[in-house]
Design an enzyme around this catalytic site. Structure first.
Site, PDB file in Angstrom:
ATOM      1  N   GLY A  48      -4.626   1.096  11.850  1.00 15.04           N
ATOM      2  CA  GLY A  48      -4.717   1.573  10.469  1.00 15.04           C
ATOM      3  C   GLY A  48      -5.726   0.746   9.687  1.00 15.04           C
ATOM      4  N   LEU A  51      -5.453  -0.132   2.870  1.00 10.04           N
ATOM      5  CA  LEU A  51      -5.582  -1.459   2.269  1.00 10.04           C
ATOM      6  C   LEU A  51      -4.843  -2.523   3.060  1.00 10.04           C
ATOM      7  CD1 LEU A  51      -5.699  -0.705  -1.500  1.00 10.04           C
ATOM      8  CD2 LEU A  51      -7.351  -1.984  -0.152  1.00 10.04           C
ATOM      9  N   ALA A  52      -3.673  -2.169   3.603  1.00  3.29           N
ATOM     10  CA  ALA A  52      -2.923  -3.161   4.377  1.00  3.29           C
ATOM     11  C   ALA A  52      -3.666  -3.498   5.662  1.00  3.29           C
ATOM     12  CB  ALA A  52      -1.521  -2.632   4.682  1.00  3.29           C
ATOM     13  N   GLY A  53      -4.056  -2.476   6.421  1.00  2.00           N
ATOM     14  CA  GLY A  53      -4.693  -2.712   7.718  1.00  2.00           C
ATOM     15  C   GLY A  53      -6.046  -3.383   7.586  1.00  2.00           C
ATOM     16  N   SER A 292      -2.399  10.295 -12.432  1.00  2.00           N
ATOM     17  CA  SER A 292      -1.940   8.905 -12.362  1.00  2.00           C
ATOM     18  C   SER A 292      -0.918   8.538 -13.443  1.00  2.00           C
ATOM     19  CB  SER A 292      -3.149   7.988 -12.503  1.00  2.00           C
ATOM     20  OG  SER A 292      -2.727   6.669 -12.723  1.00  2.00           O
ATOM     21  N   ARG A 345       9.595   5.921 -12.125  1.00  2.00           N
ATOM     22  CA  ARG A 345       9.313   7.285 -11.665  1.00  2.00           C
ATOM     23  C   ARG A 345      10.562   8.093 -11.348  1.00  2.00           C
ATOM     24  NH1 ARG A 345       4.242   5.394  -7.874  1.00  2.00           N
ATOM     25  NH2 ARG A 345       2.899   4.992  -9.661  1.00  2.00           N
ATOM     26  N   HIS A 427       5.586  11.600  -3.212  1.00  7.40           N
ATOM     27  CA  HIS A 427       4.418  10.745  -3.429  1.00  7.40           C
ATOM     28  C   HIS A 427       4.366   9.514  -2.529  1.00  7.40           C
ATOM     29  CE1 HIS A 427       1.302   8.632  -5.582  1.00  7.40           C
ATOM     30  NE2 HIS A 427       2.103   7.614  -5.822  1.00  7.40           N
ATOM     31  N   ARG A 461       9.951   2.546  -5.904  1.00  8.64           N
ATOM     32  CA  ARG A 461       8.831   1.636  -6.114  1.00  8.64           C
ATOM     33  C   ARG A 461       8.269   1.797  -7.519  1.00  8.64           C
ATOM     34  NH1 ARG A 461       3.431   2.187  -6.192  1.00  8.64           N
ATOM     35  NH2 ARG A 461       3.301   4.217  -5.176  1.00  8.64           N
TER      36      ARG A 461
END
Ligand SMILES: Cc1cc2nc3c(=O)[nH]c(=O)nc-3n(C[C@H](O)[C@H](O)[C@H](O)COP(=O)(O)OP(=O)(O)OC[C@H]3O[C@@H](n4cnc5c(N)ncnc54)[C@H](O)[C@@H]3O)c2cc1C
Length: 666
Positions: A48, A51-53, A292, A345, A427, A461
């Site tokens: 992946g 952003l993490a990978g 957003s 949310r 989402h 989250r």
């Protein structure tokens, strides 16, 4: 799912002892590290490039490890993370509005409805500030105040301004930063990048993850890759619901491959439904678009006060801008005065559904509410508002042909601009592969980071916290914790892929692909996926009951049969076959759908994004049951997709935060 399958054995999550404020700092100090000279002897696979990978691969390469990085897309720059619009949280307190590491920690735990692992969240808050420094050093063009300081805005569930942003393109800019670092390491020969490759299976040797089988999506061939450790960074499972705000390529197959090998899957029922998406407008749609959360800084959410006005809106007799201020019901401001439009949310989504279910919806389907900028434009002027949200306004106009910045009416001297129409949609997924404090799964040598793990967000989250978690994991946490595992692996030589374990894994993957091609039924992948989405939204969506979840499980079993007997894939296995790739992922989405339903059925309480209608307060708020459900639900695979998984509980321990009912009213 039988009660006898429940094993209350706690999982050793390796959370350090001691006062929470010292945890991560002390932990790092006591941890085993790999000697710099030994790092080049160790290979790490990172699957992946979101952003993490990308951040993990770049950092591990920078530290001296040999990294193999896999990406479905033709470039890491096209990973799903570029979709992130609104921003990334950090406790810098640049606004001097009372923010602190503790406050970010507290807001995140409370936002997650007290179902996150406390120690992980504290660590996240601690490293949040480092992320901003790292990204600024990379040249990420965060928005700035006139005086040069980085600007902030607010996201849901917080009463401070701690969200850093780059217009409405924060994810893209952060990914470009990570990608630059990654490219540097590719150039330095420390990272080898495999674009257009999809991991199909993880290879386990003597109980440890030692490699993967990946498909070259261009040639259609299977290839083998070996390493000392494997890091999964493959994002969330929101596309189980077919319609979601996620990129079309998002899938849960890598996570399911780990799950089938025995990696626990934690809290699958925690699915986030975002309140501000462009409403569904027909049954030919394959994608939903997010507006957003940052828009809720200045946009106000409302429906008409009178049901007659709502009916006229639904039949197209009037427009939103025809309804004057005093006839509008700003229901979030009314119900939650302290947080208003910036409630989390899950709370905002349920409130929108409640209004629409009562008949106050504002579009032709009755499933939409307004998000209105009239007050903000009248107060600040259109130029300021366009500066803040210009690209989001343009995006909305491109899709709906309505310009939210356009003057639409004037009533009694008050100017009204076109409101946006929004409705909740799938989402983000808080659940994911279970990891311990070191981000290691229940399989040794197999790590999971970013959205694909379950670690930090509990049952809901908060906005702008996913990027924070992905980059915390990738830049700061995993690069330390993986060394604890690798420090005793330096004597293990580079692996050959000519072992029986690799042979067997490749044969398994090949048999699965052969089987998919041999079905030769009548239905396209998308038609079955759409049906899966309908079942999930209808019975495992925003409001769940015991009956609806049992119905879902029955329907999902029927759907699996339909998939196995009536699927049609055109073409062959050679070369590129996108339908075959989608079918491979759909098989896993069906298993994932069942897992979500099992977990939701087990959790007889409402918390965060998981709302069981049987468990609500008189005011319709989520009602938790801390006595019986104060745990992470970890699901263990039982040998085949048809058999119900086994539940294993990881009890939650809170030492710094008092567990209480969430309150966004005062
Ligand atoms: C429209 C939208 C807006 C958002 N805005 C924000 C925001 O403003 N702030 C915020 O904090 N969060 C936001 N989020 C959430 C956030 O973008 C994601 O949670 C985050 O980017 C996930 O990053 P990741 O690296 O974990 O996964 P992803 O970015 O999903 O990356 C996963 C990568 O793994 C690859 N992959 C998947 N399976 C395989 C496989 N089998 N083999 C090889 N590769 C594979 C994928 O192709 C992809 O490249 C938003 C999400 C959406 C949908």
């Amino acid at each position: 799912m039988e009660e006898t399958k429940i094993n209350a054995q706690p999982i050793d999550s390796k959370i350090p002892e001691g006062p929470i404020a010292e945890k991560w700092t002390n932990y790092k100090a006591h941890q085993k590290l790999v000697n710099p000279a030994n790092k080049r002897k160790l290979d790490i696979i990172v699957v992946g490039t979101g952003l993490a990978g990308a951040s993990a691969a770049a950092t591990l390469g920078e530290m001296g490890f040999n990294v193999l990085n896999f990406c479905i897309q033709d470039s890491p720059r096209r990973a799903h993370s570029i979709a992130a619009q609104g921003g990334i949280n950090a406790a810098k307190n640049y606004q001097n509005d009372g923010d602190s590491v503790y406050r970010l920690f507290y807001d995140t735990v409370k936002g997650g409805d007290y179902r996150a692992r406390e120690a992980n969240v504290y660590r996240l808050a601690e490293v949040s500030n480092n992320i901003i420094d790292q990204c600024v050093a990379q040249g990420v063009p965060f928005a700035r105040e006139y005086g040069g300081l980085l600007a902030n805005r607010s996201f849901g569930g917080a009463q401070v301004s701690r969200t850093f942003y780059a217009k409405g393109q924060t994810g893209q800019q952060l990914l470009l930063g990570a990608y630059s670092s990654l490219n540097r390491m590719i150039h330095a020969g420390k990272v080898k990048s495999y674009n257009r490759y999809e991991m199909h299976d993880v290879v386990i040797i003597d109980g440890r993850a030692r490699g993967i089988i990946a498909k070259n999506l261009v040639t259609g061939k299977l290839e083998r890759f070996a390493a000392h450790a494997v890091v999964i960074a493959t994002g969330g499972y929101g596309n189980t619901y077919f319609l979601s705000t996620n990129a079309m390529g998002c899938n849960c197959s890598a996570a399911m491959a780990c799950y089938r090998h025995g990696a626990y899957f934690a809290n699958p029922a925690y699915v986030q439904i975002h309140p501000t998406c462009i409403p569904v407008h027909g049954d030919k749609q394959s994608k939903l678009t997010l507006m957003s959360e940052s828009l809720r800084n200045d946009g106000r959410i409302w429906v008409p006060r009178n049901i007659e006005d709502a009916k006229k809106l639904q039949s197209g007799q009037i427009k939103g801008s025809d309804i004057p201020e005093e006839e509008r019901d700003y229901y979030l401001e009314r119900r939650y005065p302290a947080f208003g439009n910036l409630v989390p949310r899950d709370v905002a989504s349920r409130a929108a559904k409640e209004r629409c279910d009562k008949g106050y919806g504002v579009n032709n389907t009755g499933k939409a509410v307004f998000l209105d900028f009239s007050e903000a434009i009248n107060r600040l002027g259109i130029d300021v508002i366009r500066q803040r949200y210009g690209n989001l306004f343009d995006m909305y106009e491109e899709i709906t042909d309505v310009n939210p910045g356009e003057l639409a009416n004037e009533i009694n001297g008050v100017k009204y601009y076109n409101p946006m129409m929004i409705y909740p949609a799938i989402h983000y997924t808080m659940g994911g592969i279970w990891v311990d404090y070191e981000l290691q799964t229940s399989i040794k040598g197999l790590f999971a980071i970013g959205e694909c793990n379950f670690s930090d967000h509990g049952a809901n989250r908060l906005g702008a916290s996913a990027l924070m978690q992905g980059l915390a994991d990738g830049y700061f946490v995993l690069p330390y914790t993986i060394q604890n595992y690798l420090s005793d692996q330096i004597t293990v030589p580079h692996f050959s892929t000519d072992s029986k374990e690799f042979d067997e894994a490749e044969k398994r993957v090949q048999a699965n692909l052969d089987n998919l091609m041999s079905i030769k039924g009548k239905r396209s992948v998308d038609s079955i996926h759409k049906e899966l989405g309908n079942v999930m939204w209808e019975y495992v969506g925003m409001a769940r009951t015991k009956e609806s979840l049992e119905t879902a499980l029955t329907k999902l079993k029927e759907l699996r049969k339909e998939f196995e007997t009536n699927l049609f894939i055109p073409g062959t296995q050679e070369g590129m076959n996108i339908e075959l790739d989608k079918a491979f992922r759909l098989r896993d989405f069906i298993t994932m759908g069942e897992l979500i339903a099992y977990d939701a059925l087990n959790r007889h309480e409402s918390c965060g994004g998981h709302f069981r209608e049987e468990h609500q307060t008189e005011e319709g708020e989520a009602k938790r049951d801390d006595e019986n459900f104060f745990y992470v639900a970890c699901w263990k695979y039982n040998g085949n997709d048809e058999t119900a998984p086994t539940l294993i509980k990881e009890p939650l321990h809170y030492e710094a935060i008092k567990v209480q009912t969430r309150n966004y009213k005062s």
